[in-house]
Design a protein around this motif. Sequence first.
Motif, PDB file in Angstrom:
ATOM      1  N   LYS A 105       0.740  -1.227   0.078  1.00  0.00           N
ATOM      2  CA  LYS A 105       0.045  -0.020  -0.103  1.00  0.00           C
ATOM      3  C   LYS A 105       0.780   1.301   0.232  1.00  0.00           C
ATOM      4  N   VAL A 106       1.988   1.302   0.878  1.00  0.00           N
ATOM      5  CA  VAL A 106       2.464   2.637   1.002  1.00  0.00           C
ATOM      6  C   VAL A 106       3.490   2.789  -0.209  1.00  0.00           C
ATOM      7  N   VAL A 107       4.066   2.117  -0.814  1.00  0.00           N
ATOM      8  CA  VAL A 107       5.149   2.305  -1.909  1.00  0.00           C
ATOM      9  C   VAL A 107       4.567   3.377  -2.738  1.00  0.00           C
ATOM     10  N   VAL A 108       3.433   3.380  -3.157  1.00  0.00           N
ATOM     11  CA  VAL A 108       3.044   4.655  -4.057  1.00  0.00           C
ATOM     12  C   VAL A 108       3.215   5.885  -3.387  1.00  0.00           C
ATOM     13  N   GLY A 109       2.904   5.918  -2.097  1.00  0.00           N
ATOM     14  CA  GLY A 109       3.131   7.225  -1.476  1.00  0.00           C
ATOM     15  C   GLY A 109       4.743   7.427  -1.308  1.00  0.00           C
ATOM     16  N   LEU A 110       5.397   6.661  -1.006  1.00  0.00           N
ATOM     17  CA  LEU A 110       6.953   6.792  -1.028  1.00  0.00           C
ATOM     18  C   LEU A 110       7.489   7.375  -2.418  1.00  0.00           C
ATOM     19  N   ALA A 111       6.844   6.879  -3.536  1.00  0.00           N
ATOM     20  CA  ALA A 111       7.454   7.229  -4.808  1.00  0.00           C
ATOM     21  C   ALA A 111       6.571   8.305  -5.435  1.00  0.00           C
ATOM     22  N   GLY A 112       5.715   8.994  -4.490  1.00  0.00           N
ATOM     23  CA  GLY A 112       4.786  10.086  -4.968  1.00  0.00           C
ATOM     24  C   GLY A 112       5.425  11.234  -5.870  1.00  0.00           C
ATOM     25  N   VAL A 113       6.495  11.837  -5.243  1.00  0.00           N
ATOM     26  CA  VAL A 113       7.083  12.924  -5.998  1.00  0.00           C
ATOM     27  C   VAL A 113       7.658  12.622  -7.395  1.00  0.00           C
ATOM     28  N   ASP A 114       8.246  11.440  -7.344  1.00  0.00           N
ATOM     29  CA  ASP A 114       8.872  10.910  -8.859  1.00  0.00           C
ATOM     30  C   ASP A 114       7.771  10.316  -9.515  1.00  0.00           C
ATOM     31  N   LEU A 115       6.736  10.099  -8.800  1.00  0.00           N
ATOM     32  CA  LEU A 115       5.736   9.172  -9.855  1.00  0.00           C
ATOM     33  C   LEU A 115       5.014  10.311 -10.633  1.00  0.00           C
ATOM     34  N   ILE A 116       4.679  11.447  -9.666  1.00  0.00           N
ATOM     35  CA  ILE A 116       3.975  12.524 -10.226  1.00  0.00           C
ATOM     36  C   ILE A 116       4.676  13.353 -11.296  1.00  0.00           C
ATOM     37  N   ARG A 117       6.053  13.408 -11.364  1.00  0.00           N
ATOM     38  CA  ARG A 117       6.920  14.257 -12.108  1.00  0.00           C
ATOM     39  C   ARG A 117       6.935  13.199 -13.534  1.00  0.00           C
ATOM     40  N   ASP A 118       7.047  11.758 -13.366  1.00  0.00           N
ATOM     41  CA  ASP A 118       7.303  11.060 -14.467  1.00  0.00           C
ATOM     42  C   ASP A 118       5.874  10.749 -15.288  1.00  0.00           C
ATOM     43  N   LEU A 119       5.115  10.808 -14.423  1.00  0.00           N
ATOM     44  CA  LEU A 119       3.488  10.532 -15.252  1.00  0.00           C
ATOM     45  C   LEU A 119       2.823  11.800 -15.650  1.00  0.00           C
ATOM     46  N   GLY A 120       3.546  13.095 -15.264  1.00  0.00           N
ATOM     47  CA  GLY A 120       2.959  14.374 -15.680  1.00  0.00           C
ATOM     48  C   GLY A 120       1.375  14.584 -15.022  1.00  0.00           C
ATOM     49  N   ILE A 121       1.048  14.305 -13.641  1.00  0.00           N
ATOM     50  CA  ILE A 121       0.077  14.341 -13.242  1.00  0.00           C
ATOM     51  C   ILE A 121       0.175  15.492 -12.018  1.00  0.00           C
ATOM     52  N   ASP A 122      -1.335  15.902 -11.582  1.00  0.00           N
ATOM     53  CA  ASP A 122      -1.231  16.949 -10.541  1.00  0.00           C
ATOM     54  C   ASP A 122      -1.538  16.229  -9.173  1.00  0.00           C
ATOM     55  N   SER A 123      -1.509  17.045  -7.732  1.00  0.00           N
ATOM     56  CA  SER A 123      -2.165  16.294  -6.630  1.00  0.00           C
ATOM     57  C   SER A 123      -3.473  15.883  -6.626  1.00  0.00           C
TER      58      SER A 123
END
Length: 451
Positions: A41-59
Amino acid sequence: MAVEHDPDVNAVGGRRTRHHRRAWLVVALLCLFMLINFADKVVVGLAGVDLIRDLGIDSQQFGVVQSSFFWLFACGSIVGGVLMGRVPARWLLAGAAALWVVSLLPIIWSASFGVLIAARLLLGFAEGPAAAMATSAVHSWFPADKRAVPTSIVTAGAGIGPLIAAPVLTAVIVNYSWHAAFAVLAVVGSLWVGAWLLLGREGPESADATARRDDDPADHVPVRVLLRTSTIIGILVLFFVSYCNVALKVSWMPMYLREGLGYDATAVGRLSTLPYLGTAVFLVLAGVASRMMTKRGVSNRLARGVFPIALVFLSGLSTIAFASMDRGPLQMVLIVLGASLASGGWGVAFTAVSDVVPPRRRGTVMGIIVAVYSVGGVIAPLALGGLVNGAPTPGAGYSSGFTMLGVLLVVGALIALPLLNPDRDRKALAAYVRGETSKSEVDVEDRARLK
């Protein structure tokens, strides 16, 4: 769940010792099961900043990703609850964990928003019944008066998982990529499946085993009657608000520490472990405290009702306090208390379910309970994502969101307080079974309690 006979349990020589060892081995495996469950469950939160940047999504879109995990959670909980009465625990838990692994595999190679949503949907469906499955399995190895401690230890795996995973996965993300973090979890999950198939199974206190020893008429009480007891209603309220807390801790806490409070990625990897460490500690301490209260003759109303409710109430007060404070050691202490106290009473309150619900009905009732409280996991991440996205600054959005969460925890605890009373409802159900109280009279009693 259906039962597979264990020759160790049935053997004459050394039966009690081997049973005791096997029981605690199963506790350890189920604790690890919950550990992996929450690490996933928690892995997406830990990768959140990099994931938002790579996928080009907002909060707000990130909130959708985190919420999507819970969209099929309730469906999985209900399906799992039905299967718990028909499929042996050995195969059921292994199958659920295998689906977790399958859901992680596409993310190892893909960087697509749609693939990420689909993978989280599958993971949520497969993890929906995890808590109910683990609780039912551990209860099958211990009599009612000895379940609080092992149940709390198994539930503590949910706190230990991110505690171990946060620094390890953060290091993998920083040094390799967020895709590699999902690969690590897939390998660990596969290893657990093999270990459980080799060593895991249910014990002599399972529904089918107790039915063979004594065909208890209570096992035939309709599920709808059980769900209308005030204790189950109180547990639903308590678990709903608590799970909103859990969902935000899992999905948004790393982002809050980084975006809202300004900690760097390495510090977030360390600080993110503290709420889970607190959760693991409070879960075990709460189980021990509840067990000691029971041994000293304290009623189940206090030991398994008022006690966990008080923990949720204090969690709400701590959450309201830290949401209005500046970054610093005192705020971090309150963050830990707010995130962990509510979860601390989780295992104890789950034990109250078994105080009221007969063995044959536990799987179904626990599955329904999980399905209901999982709705909090859908709503809370979306709501916080919307607040953060619409606020003038991320910090202001987080502050508003966590203040609202704290108020919700306090109100939920106050609502649950007059409802959660296992002793009273067990007596009412016993009267129902003896025919001294008709179904309609039980309903009237329940409505009177709600007033």
